[in-house]
Design an enzyme around this catalytic site. Sequence first.
Site, PDB file in Angstrom:
ATOM      1  N   HIS A 159       1.908   4.389  -3.038  1.00 18.94           N
ATOM      2  CA  HIS A 159       1.820   5.971  -3.297  1.00 18.94           C
ATOM      3  C   HIS A 159       2.775   6.459  -3.782  1.00 18.94           C
ATOM      4  O   HIS A 159       2.493   7.136  -4.779  1.00 18.94           O
ATOM      5  CB  HIS A 159       1.921   6.554  -1.740  1.00 18.94           C
ATOM      6  CG  HIS A 159       0.750   6.275  -0.947  1.00 18.94           C
ATOM      7  ND1 HIS A 159      -0.546   7.063  -1.360  1.00 18.94           N
ATOM      8  CD2 HIS A 159       0.257   5.715   0.405  1.00 18.94           C
ATOM      9  CE1 HIS A 159      -1.445   6.810  -0.278  1.00 18.94           C
ATOM     10  NE2 HIS A 159      -0.704   6.124   0.678  1.00 18.94           N
ATOM     11  N   HIS A 212       0.933  -1.160   0.111  1.00 21.31           N
ATOM     12  CA  HIS A 212       0.006  -0.042  -0.198  1.00 21.31           C
ATOM     13  C   HIS A 212       0.949   1.217   0.106  1.00 21.31           C
ATOM     14  O   HIS A 212       0.728   2.128  -0.915  1.00 21.31           O
ATOM     15  CB  HIS A 212      -0.766  -0.150   1.109  1.00 21.31           C
ATOM     16  CG  HIS A 212      -1.804   1.250   1.563  1.00 21.31           C
ATOM     17  ND1 HIS A 212      -3.121   1.276   1.041  1.00 21.31           N
ATOM     18  CD2 HIS A 212      -1.589   2.381   1.848  1.00 21.31           C
ATOM     19  CE1 HIS A 212      -3.569   2.722   1.434  1.00 21.31           C
ATOM     20  NE2 HIS A 212      -2.372   3.500   1.683  1.00 21.31           N
ATOM     21  N   GLU A 213       1.840   1.384   0.853  1.00 21.64           N
ATOM     22  CA  GLU A 213       2.791   2.580   1.173  1.00 21.64           C
ATOM     23  C   GLU A 213       3.413   2.664  -0.361  1.00 21.64           C
ATOM     24  O   GLU A 213       3.459   3.599  -0.924  1.00 21.64           O
ATOM     25  CB  GLU A 213       3.808   2.672   2.103  1.00 21.64           C
ATOM     26  CG  GLU A 213       2.593   2.235   3.583  1.00 21.64           C
ATOM     27  CD  GLU A 213       1.860   3.463   3.499  1.00 21.64           C
ATOM     28  OE1 GLU A 213       2.201   4.456   3.258  1.00 21.64           O
ATOM     29  OE2 GLU A 213       0.763   3.257   4.451  1.00 21.64           O
TER      30      GLU A 213
END
Length: 797
Positions: free
Chosen positions: A570, A566-567
Amino acid sequence: MRCLFTASLAAAGIAGTLAHRVGDSPVRQRKSLGFGPVHKHAYYRSSPYQVVTNAFTRRSEDSDPLEVARLFVEDILADQLSESSSYKIRKDSYTDTNTGITHVYVRQMINGLEVSDGDMNINIKDGLVLSYGNSFFTGPTPSHFMQQQGLDEDIRHPHQEFCDGLTDEIDLHRDSFLASSDQVVMGDSAPSPKADAALKHLAHVHYSNCRFQALPTDMAAKTQERDLDLRTALLQFMVAATPNNHVVNDILGNFEHYLSQMGEYMGGSPFAPSDEPMVFMVDNVPDAVNPVKATLAYHQVAGKDDSVRLSLVWKFEVEMQDNWYEAAVSAVAPHRIVSVVDWASDAPVPIPEPETIATYNVFPFGVNDPEEGKRSIEKENFDVLASPIGWHSLPYANDPSFRGVKVATKEFYRNTTTTWGNNVFAQENWEGQNSYVSNYRPDAGPGKAFDYKYKPKETEKGDALEEAQKHINATVAQLFYTTNKVHDLYYRYGFDEVAGNFQQYNFGRGGQGNDAVIANAQDGSGYNNANFMTPPDGQNGRMRMYLWNTALPYRDGDFEAGIVIHELSHGLSTRLTGGPANSGCLPFGESGGMGEGWGDFLATTIRSTANYSDYAMGSWAANRAQGIRNYPYSLNETINPSTYKTLDKPGYFGVHAIGEVWAQILWVVSQGLIKKHGFTDDLFPPAPSADGSVPTGDFYRPRSGKKPLVPKHGNSLSVLLVLNAMKMQPCRPGFFEARDAIILADQELTGGENFCTLWRGFSSKGLGPDANVVLRTPWGGGVRTDDFEVPLACDSY
Ligand SMILES: *[C@@H]1O[C@H](CO)[C@@H](O)[C@H](O)[C@H]1NC(C)=O
Ligand SMILES: *[C@@H]1O[C@H](CO)[C@@H](O)[C@H](O)[C@H]1NC(C)=O
Ligand SMILES: *[C@@H]1O[C@H](CO)[C@@H](O)[C@H](O)[C@H]1NC(C)=O
Ligand SMILES: *[C@@H]1O[C@H](CO)[C@@H](O)[C@H](O)[C@H]1NC(C)=O
């Protein structure tokens, strides 16, 4: 700050009390500013229709795409261009080698200054403009910029509007919270935890954005006399941005002193081309960790009468401990912050193959967390296209541990035996500070066998942190492994050097280097969360993974691959949307929300298996079966009822809730593709053959001529469509633009064979062709209409 985490579990930190201490350094209170004007005149023209204007038609197939872009811009802006109003084609424009589409990024220039939110993105293939987005300013060109004084008096104040909007939202939620509490009194039901969480979340957003002190009016009046003094504007911004109240008070009490301490000097290169802005640097800026970069620019703002006009602004890039802001502050009325974006989010040399292949004792890629699988010894199975020198090597010249040091070696590459390589620098960061080079990381010696025990014992709460820290070797090795796998995977789907990926050295393949991911394990600046900061291409991304004190022993976010993915996503979505050099294209509202949603979607897709299952985000780390979102991702509408209109609901104010809706829509759409095209267990495309060509294997369809390589299966195809669409969508997209870009990406990749499959997926979640939104604001909000119909062309199925 882009954080993973939602309101409900973050509640402990919301009230502003700091419960956790790590050693002697208190966990910091983070805040994140993010707001700006909405541009009603911005638009995106796509659908798979070829864009042709009166004078502009298709050019010959072999025309230079940049020349096609130039002709196109000059055609659609025919009435607007003049001596003072022009444009420049940005250098981070590039051609996607698989699709052959050239993504051209154009910046508006007025009076020699950039319009910092005047963007066009034009997608071109074979002499044809496929689609484009445009947020150029269309009003009358102001006269020379020095004559701007006094003009900013009647502009609307985006920040004020943002905070007023929040206050209204909070009142609304308080009512619904109280209503649900009343029911308890009546013995009906427990208070709605969702309303409670929403209220707390809003209170947190309000705390972050609105509870800073503005300069007293007399001081504000004084600052206006300083003409275009950039230091005043910057110091005013720091008052708003710093999370430390004592810094705020100190600045306000000693404003002149701070001003006099700040030094200003010219940055940039004296040989920079004339269309590059003049760069000023300011050092000694309170609470900034590096000198601040400043340029003069225009920003589009709404006047009180709703008309759009240009405001002369100082554009700042401010790196702070926990935030990395791109801010626009009015240059003539420095107490007005016009827009803020937080970039944080909570082969010229022959390429040698590594002689020793490293091994790691880790949860293999695809295993989401310790409850889903076991650790095993995994090889450094780097992808030779994505990481040609392996994961433990990088040029001396690009190694930050040798910055400013002359190395006495004829070797070009340095080989490491630690978690330090060309794509990732992984280390502990218990102190929670910004330094990383000399932080601890495991050294496995020449054999590079990163085999460390991971068996945390259950302890008293007071000893839980120490117990977690005992496993730092295993933790850092896992984070290094997962991050490299994601680097290689996304590379093969088109997040390569020209597209702005994260690498110290780019092997002469284009793009900007010196931007590997700084990956901090067990970061001491927080608990129960994770975040990623994405500056533009050429500057390191920074990921911070936290421990979760949701169970004993503590759970370590580094071991939950979904959180790491998820990170890292970004970084992917921020670099791909609006071009590698523009990190401001997913700032807030729907676009910021989708920035969260893509990460959830990709994390879920990577862990999914041939046998369909629902998945919740972050459930292991959070020790909570339903995870950290409102609903698991599911095809079952009882389990996940989200549709486009869900965004109107109370509690769908923040980017995480918006992102959850987008991820759910993508999940349903991708399941449609899987139903049609099947599923592959391995998302990695085959390694290239000796001649460098990529074999189709069972991964791609047989290739025909010059056509792009098309993944054969539904899950791999979904990932490629999602990434290709990120490259084509405009800066600051909404759900509609992002949806249209996916449909266009399919048109370009497969000739549109999934047109109806994609529409059926989107329409089933309310995002059909006639879905619609009115009254959208800079902070989200608006009233939406679901459309469950499909386009006429698909009715006959
Ligand atoms: C680093 O590794 C490469 C490939 O294994 C090798 O060719 C090179 O000599 C090594 N460099 C040093 C300084 O050991
Ligand atoms: C990490 O591994 C090294 C050997 O590489 C060892 O000396 C050290 O004690 C380990 N650290 C912990 C906390 O176990
Ligand atoms: C998937 O389901 C099939 C049949 O229902 C079963 O044979 C197979 O073992 C399952 N695969 C996994 C990975 O669970
Ligand atoms: C959807 O989920 C609900 C609640 O778990 C369940 O009762 C229902 O049978 C499910 N529907 C389908 C089609 O699986």
